[in-house]
Motif scaffolding. Structure first.
Motif, PDB file in Angstrom:
ATOM      1  N   UNK A  51       0.815  -1.212   0.000  1.00  0.00           N
ATOM      2  CA  UNK A  51       0.000   0.000   0.000  1.00  0.00           C
ATOM      3  C   UNK A  51       0.843   1.255   0.000  1.00  0.00           C
ATOM      4  N   UNK A  52       0.168   2.402  -0.078  1.00  0.00           N
ATOM      5  CA  UNK A  52       0.851   3.676  -0.213  1.00  0.00           C
ATOM      6  C   UNK A  52       1.752   4.036   0.951  1.00  0.00           C
ATOM      7  N   UNK A  53       1.383   3.673   2.164  1.00  0.00           N
ATOM      8  CA  UNK A  53       2.194   4.035   3.335  1.00  0.00           C
ATOM      9  C   UNK A  53       3.568   3.389   3.266  1.00  0.00           C
ATOM     10  N   UNK A  54       3.609   2.091   3.003  1.00  0.00           N
ATOM     11  CA  UNK A  54       4.890   1.396   2.952  1.00  0.00           C
ATOM     12  C   UNK A  54       5.686   1.787   1.711  1.00  0.00           C
ATOM     13  N   UNK A  55       4.997   1.995   0.591  1.00  0.00           N
ATOM     14  CA  UNK A  55       5.690   2.448  -0.623  1.00  0.00           C
ATOM     15  C   UNK A  55       6.297   3.822  -0.377  1.00  0.00           C
ATOM     16  N   UNK A  56       5.583   4.664   0.361  1.00  0.00           N
ATOM     17  CA  UNK A  56       6.105   5.977   0.701  1.00  0.00           C
ATOM     18  C   UNK A  56       7.357   5.895   1.563  1.00  0.00           C
ATOM     19  N   UNK A  57       7.367   4.960   2.490  1.00  0.00           N
ATOM     20  CA  UNK A  57       8.552   4.782   3.328  1.00  0.00           C
ATOM     21  C   UNK A  57       9.754   4.361   2.481  1.00  0.00           C
ATOM     22  N   UNK A  58       9.486   3.531   1.485  1.00  0.00           N
ATOM     23  CA  UNK A  58      10.571   2.968   0.673  1.00  0.00           C
ATOM     24  C   UNK A  58      11.026   3.920  -0.425  1.00  0.00           C
ATOM     25  N   UNK A  59      10.080   4.580  -1.094  1.00  0.00           N
ATOM     26  CA  UNK A  59      10.407   5.365  -2.286  1.00  0.00           C
ATOM     27  C   UNK A  59      10.248   6.870  -2.096  1.00  0.00           C
ATOM     28  N   UNK A  60       9.666   7.263  -0.971  1.00  0.00           N
ATOM     29  CA  UNK A  60       9.464   8.687  -0.741  1.00  0.00           C
ATOM     30  C   UNK A  60       7.992   9.065  -0.785  1.00  0.00           C
ATOM     31  N   UNK A  61       7.693  10.234  -0.235  1.00  0.00           N
ATOM     32  CA  UNK A  61       6.300  10.669  -0.083  1.00  0.00           C
ATOM     33  C   UNK A  61       5.561  10.782  -1.412  1.00  0.00           C
ATOM     34  N   UNK A  62       6.220  11.262  -2.453  1.00  0.00           N
ATOM     35  CA  UNK A  62       5.543  11.466  -3.732  1.00  0.00           C
ATOM     36  C   UNK A  62       5.007  10.164  -4.313  1.00  0.00           C
TER      37      UNK A  62
END
Length: 253
Positions: A51-62
């Motif tokens: 999901x977006x939360x974990x993807x954000x942690x890995x790749x950044x907020x954008x």
């Protein structure tokens, strides 16, 4: 149309709708973004969630935000696509309006597009493309509510308010979903008691009036079921909250 055709349409419309929603919801946007553009697998990072939360942690907020928006869009597209078919295809629309139960008409059209949203949430959480693993339904909830109704958009303030106060995405998702479920039942009860019957007024398509996306009993049931899925998928987060070890965001002041 004869009675057999009407019955077939009323049987298969909800079935096809939930299958369509499931397949659309099963598209793993976070995995696609991470794999195609960064050659990374979010399942091997952080919470292991796509999901977006974990993807954000890995790749950044954008990229986390992009994932959330795309996941929201899956539920919204499921609703609008089915709504368009059951509303504007004459034979289907006529058949779905012909169902009566206990001397009252059953809104099979509304059932069809809200069950598609439920299917999208299930597909998002248990996608067959990732061995039936997936997200946690937060994006699915936001998509089926905030992207279909101004009323749902306003209630989205509970999500943002909780996030600002508590700095926990998981808690915000649960509280925001609960607010949507309560709000949905308020509308449904007003309808069932005859206090308010113009349900189209709550949706973005209100100018179409009787042909608009409408909230009501099926909407309330679908939102409640998605909230139950959301809570279930956040079981580990709830446990960490009880132990005061749940992660907090640092980017919102």
């Amino acid at each position: 149309m004869d009675i057999n055709e009407i019955n077939m349409i009323n049987i298969f419309a909800p079935i096809i709708s939930i299958v369509f929603g499931f397949l659309l919801g099963s598209i793993p946007n976070g995995m696609i973004i991470a794999k195609v553009f960064f050659h990374k697998d979010p399942r091997q990072y952080g919470s292991g969630n796509v999901g977006g939360t974990n993807v954000g942690r890995m790749l950044g907020k954008r990229f986390g935000l992009l994932t959330i928006i795309l996941d929201m869009a899956k539920s919204a597209i499921a609703v609008y696509a089915v709504w368009a078919v059951v509303t504007f295809v004459p034979n289907i629309n006529t058949a779905l309006k012909s169902v009566n139960f206990c001397s009252g008409r059953v809104d099979m059209a509304s059932l069809s597009y809200w069950i598609a949203a439920l299917g999208a949430a299930v597909g998002h959480c248990w996608t067959p493309w990732l061995k039936f693993k997936g997200g946690k339904a937060a994006g699915s909830m936001m998509g089926m509510t905030t992207m279909t109704s101004w009323y749902g958009f306003v209630l989205g303030g509970f999500y943002l308010g909780t996030l600002k106060l508590k700095k926990m995405v998981s808690l915000s998702s649960i509280v925001g979903g609960a607010a949507q479920a309560v709000g949905a039942w308020v509308i449904a009860i007003l309808q069932m008691t005859g206090v308010f019957t113009d349900l189209y007024i709550f949706s973005y398509t209100f100018v179409l009036k009787e042909n608009a996306v409408t909230m009501g009993l099926w909407y309330a049931i679908a939102v409640t079921l998605v909230e139950i899925i959301l809570i279930y998928r956040h079981a580990s987060n709830i446990k960490r909250m009880q132990q005061h070890t749940e992660s907090h965001i640092t980017w919102m002041k």
